[in-house]
Design a protein around this motif. Structure first.
Motif, PDB file in Angstrom:
ATOM      1  N   THR A 131      -1.890  13.884  -7.073  1.00  0.00           N
ATOM      2  CA  THR A 131      -1.808  15.244  -6.559  1.00  0.00           C
ATOM      3  C   THR A 131      -2.308  15.315  -5.125  1.00  0.00           C
ATOM      4  OG1 THR A 131      -2.189  16.130  -8.776  1.00  0.00           O
ATOM      5  CG2 THR A 131      -2.527  17.626  -6.928  1.00  0.00           C
ATOM      6  N   VAL A 132      -1.524  15.933  -4.278  1.00  0.00           N
ATOM      7  CA  VAL A 132      -1.945  16.175  -2.896  1.00  0.00           C
ATOM      8  C   VAL A 132      -2.681  17.509  -2.873  1.00  0.00           C
ATOM      9  CG1 VAL A 132      -1.204  16.512  -0.516  1.00  0.00           C
ATOM     10  CG2 VAL A 132       0.002  14.882  -1.976  1.00  0.00           C
ATOM     11  N   SER A 133      -3.978  17.447  -2.563  1.00  0.00           N
ATOM     12  CA  SER A 133      -4.803  18.654  -2.547  1.00  0.00           C
ATOM     13  C   SER A 133      -5.329  18.879  -1.137  1.00  0.00           C
ATOM     14  CB  SER A 133      -5.967  18.500  -3.533  1.00  0.00           C
ATOM     15  OG  SER A 133      -6.817  19.623  -3.483  1.00  0.00           O
ATOM     16  N   ASP A 134      -5.064  20.040  -0.585  1.00  0.00           N
ATOM     17  CA  ASP A 134      -5.473  20.364   0.785  1.00  0.00           C
ATOM     18  C   ASP A 134      -4.993  19.308   1.776  1.00  0.00           C
ATOM     19  OD1 ASP A 134      -6.832  22.690  -0.045  1.00  0.00           O
ATOM     20  OD2 ASP A 134      -8.628  21.525  -0.523  1.00  0.00           O
ATOM     21  N   GLY A 135      -3.786  18.833   1.552  1.00  0.00           N
ATOM     22  CA  GLY A 135      -3.200  17.870   2.475  1.00  0.00           C
ATOM     23  C   GLY A 135      -3.770  16.472   2.371  1.00  0.00           C
ATOM     24  N   THR A 136      -4.429  16.154   1.256  1.00  0.00           N
ATOM     25  CA  THR A 136      -5.065  14.842   1.092  1.00  0.00           C
ATOM     26  C   THR A 136      -4.807  14.310  -0.310  1.00  0.00           C
ATOM     27  OG1 THR A 136      -6.845  15.413   2.638  1.00  0.00           O
ATOM     28  CG2 THR A 136      -7.264  13.596   1.118  1.00  0.00           C
ATOM     29  N   PHE A 137      -4.569  13.007  -0.411  1.00  0.00           N
ATOM     30  CA  PHE A 137      -4.579  12.399  -1.738  1.00  0.00           C
ATOM     31  C   PHE A 137      -5.245  11.043  -1.671  1.00  0.00           C
ATOM     32  CE2 PHE A 137      -0.586  10.162  -0.654  1.00  0.00           C
ATOM     33  CZ  PHE A 137      -0.801   8.936  -1.268  1.00  0.00           C
ATOM     34  N   THR A 138      -5.836  10.660  -2.783  1.00  0.00           N
ATOM     35  CA  THR A 138      -6.651   9.448  -2.835  1.00  0.00           C
ATOM     36  C   THR A 138      -6.288   8.621  -4.049  1.00  0.00           C
ATOM     37  OG1 THR A 138      -8.507  10.615  -1.799  1.00  0.00           O
ATOM     38  CG2 THR A 138      -9.006   8.540  -2.913  1.00  0.00           C
ATOM     39  N   ILE A 139      -6.186   7.304  -3.852  1.00  0.00           N
ATOM     40  CA  ILE A 139      -6.123   6.379  -4.975  1.00  0.00           C
ATOM     41  C   ILE A 139      -7.269   5.393  -4.809  1.00  0.00           C
ATOM     42  CG2 ILE A 139      -3.619   6.607  -5.204  1.00  0.00           C
ATOM     43  CD1 ILE A 139      -3.390   3.806  -3.975  1.00  0.00           C
ATOM     44  N   SER A 140      -7.743   4.872  -5.913  1.00  0.00           N
ATOM     45  CA  SER A 140      -8.873   3.960  -5.844  1.00  0.00           C
ATOM     46  C   SER A 140      -8.620   2.750  -6.735  1.00  0.00           C
ATOM     47  CB  SER A 140     -10.164   4.668  -6.268  1.00  0.00           C
ATOM     48  OG  SER A 140     -10.027   5.200  -7.573  1.00  0.00           O
ATOM     49  N   GLY A 141      -9.398   1.705  -6.509  1.00  0.00           N
ATOM     50  CA  GLY A 141      -9.217   0.486  -7.283  1.00  0.00           C
ATOM     51  C   GLY A 141     -10.454  -0.384  -7.267  1.00  0.00           C
ATOM     52  N   TYR A 142     -10.348  -1.521  -7.951  1.00  0.00           N
ATOM     53  CA  TYR A 142     -11.490  -2.415  -8.155  1.00  0.00           C
ATOM     54  C   TYR A 142     -11.033  -3.858  -8.037  1.00  0.00           C
ATOM     55  CZ  TYR A 142     -15.154  -4.902 -10.799  1.00  0.00           C
ATOM     56  OH  TYR A 142     -16.133  -5.777 -11.188  1.00  0.00           O
ATOM     57  N   ILE A 143     -11.802  -4.665  -7.314  1.00  0.00           N
ATOM     58  CA  ILE A 143     -11.530  -6.095  -7.187  1.00  0.00           C
ATOM     59  C   ILE A 143     -12.752  -6.852  -7.695  1.00  0.00           C
ATOM     60  CG2 ILE A 143     -10.968  -7.978  -5.612  1.00  0.00           C
ATOM     61  CD1 ILE A 143      -9.811  -5.932  -3.692  1.00  0.00           C
ATOM     62  N   PRO A 144     -12.658  -7.511  -8.844  1.00  0.00           N
ATOM     63  CA  PRO A 144     -13.821  -8.233  -9.364  1.00  0.00           C
ATOM     64  C   PRO A 144     -14.139  -9.457  -8.509  1.00  0.00           C
ATOM     65  CG  PRO A 144     -11.893  -8.679 -10.714  1.00  0.00           C
ATOM     66  CD  PRO A 144     -11.486  -7.617  -9.729  1.00  0.00           C
ATOM     67  N   TYR A 145     -15.397  -9.841  -8.497  1.00  0.00           N
ATOM     68  CA  TYR A 145     -15.788 -11.048  -7.765  1.00  0.00           C
ATOM     69  C   TYR A 145     -15.178 -12.260  -8.450  1.00  0.00           C
ATOM     70  CZ  TYR A 145     -18.510 -14.999  -6.159  1.00  0.00           C
ATOM     71  OH  TYR A 145     -18.876 -16.227  -5.666  1.00  0.00           O
ATOM     72  N   ASP A 146     -14.525 -13.101  -7.662  1.00  0.00           N
ATOM     73  CA  ASP A 146     -13.828 -14.255  -8.217  1.00  0.00           C
ATOM     74  C   ASP A 146     -13.685 -15.298  -7.115  1.00  0.00           C
ATOM     75  OD1 ASP A 146     -12.065 -16.089  -9.407  1.00  0.00           O
ATOM     76  OD2 ASP A 146     -10.984 -14.519 -10.480  1.00  0.00           O
ATOM     77  N   THR A 147     -14.039 -16.521  -7.411  1.00  0.00           N
ATOM     78  CA  THR A 147     -13.964 -17.587  -6.407  1.00  0.00           C
ATOM     79  C   THR A 147     -12.597 -18.264  -6.375  1.00  0.00           C
ATOM     80  OG1 THR A 147     -14.865 -19.186  -8.009  1.00  0.00           O
ATOM     81  CG2 THR A 147     -16.440 -18.055  -6.559  1.00  0.00           C
TER      82      THR A 147
END
Length: 205
Positions: A131-147
């Protein structure tokens, strides 16, 4: 008289010797081996690395909001969107070199001329709308520590679609056709900010 004095002195001496013996026994009873070995310690601070589209500071190249586009079939000018088109664009995130797990957010804001009936999604099936709210939208994510090589690289793909017609009734479709016409011939711009931070190690994912 002298004999009594001698006996008294002998008793005092005997008591003194006894006291010394008791003290020595007490000290021996509570003695222990003890050693202190000194040295130096080192705390290694985990490294941090975070890049977006190969850059670690400001993005110097425009993000291609069109990316891969379908629904054209030779009926829409190249690199232009219109009702009936859809596609996606990628944001490449690289946390290689970080020695911690990483969380990130991709924020698009300050849209200009964004077509009202254009929608964004986080999946290729276009079921999970952002959803674009007040002209902004956000997605987020996660990268686990891995060698493992390339394990801390991730591509955040954002999908978009501008339906050919929007609405469930003839009246709604007619109104949205008018809106789509108003949105024609305009350049769409926005700001993009990608932020990465260390994931809290005390919180289970």
């Amino acid at each position: 008289m002298e004999q009594k004095t001698d006996n008294k002195n002998k008793i005092i001496i005997a008591l003194a010797i006894l006291t010394i013996v008791i003290l020595l026994v007490g000290i021996w009873a509570f003695a222990r081996y003890t050693s202190t070995i000194t040295g130096s310690g080192t705390l290694s601070v985990a490294a941090w690395s975070f890049k977006v589209n190969g850059q670690s500071q400001n993005l110097t190249e425009d993000v291609d909001l069109i990316g891969t586009m379908s629904g054209v079939n030779g009926k829409v000018a190249s690199k232009h969107i219109a009702p009936g088109t859809n596609g996606s664009f990628d944001v490449s995130i690289d946390a290689t070199g970080s020695e911690v797990a990483v969380e990130y957010s991709v924020v698009l804001s300050n849209f200009s001329n964004l077509p009202k009936n254009l929608h964004f999604y986080t999946d290729s099936a276009m079921k999970n709308e952002v959803t674009v709210s007040d002209g902004t939208f956000t997605i987020s994510g996660y990268i686990p520590y891995d060698t493992t090589e390339n394990a801390m690289k991730k591509t955040a793909t954002i999908y978009w679609a501008w339906p050919y017609q929007t609405g469930t009734t003839d009246e709604e479709k007619a109104e949205n056709d008018i809106q789509d016409t108003k949105d024609a011939g305009k350049d769409v711009t926005c700001d993009i900010a990608v932020t990465g931070w260390q994931s809290n190690p005390t919180v289970a994912e």
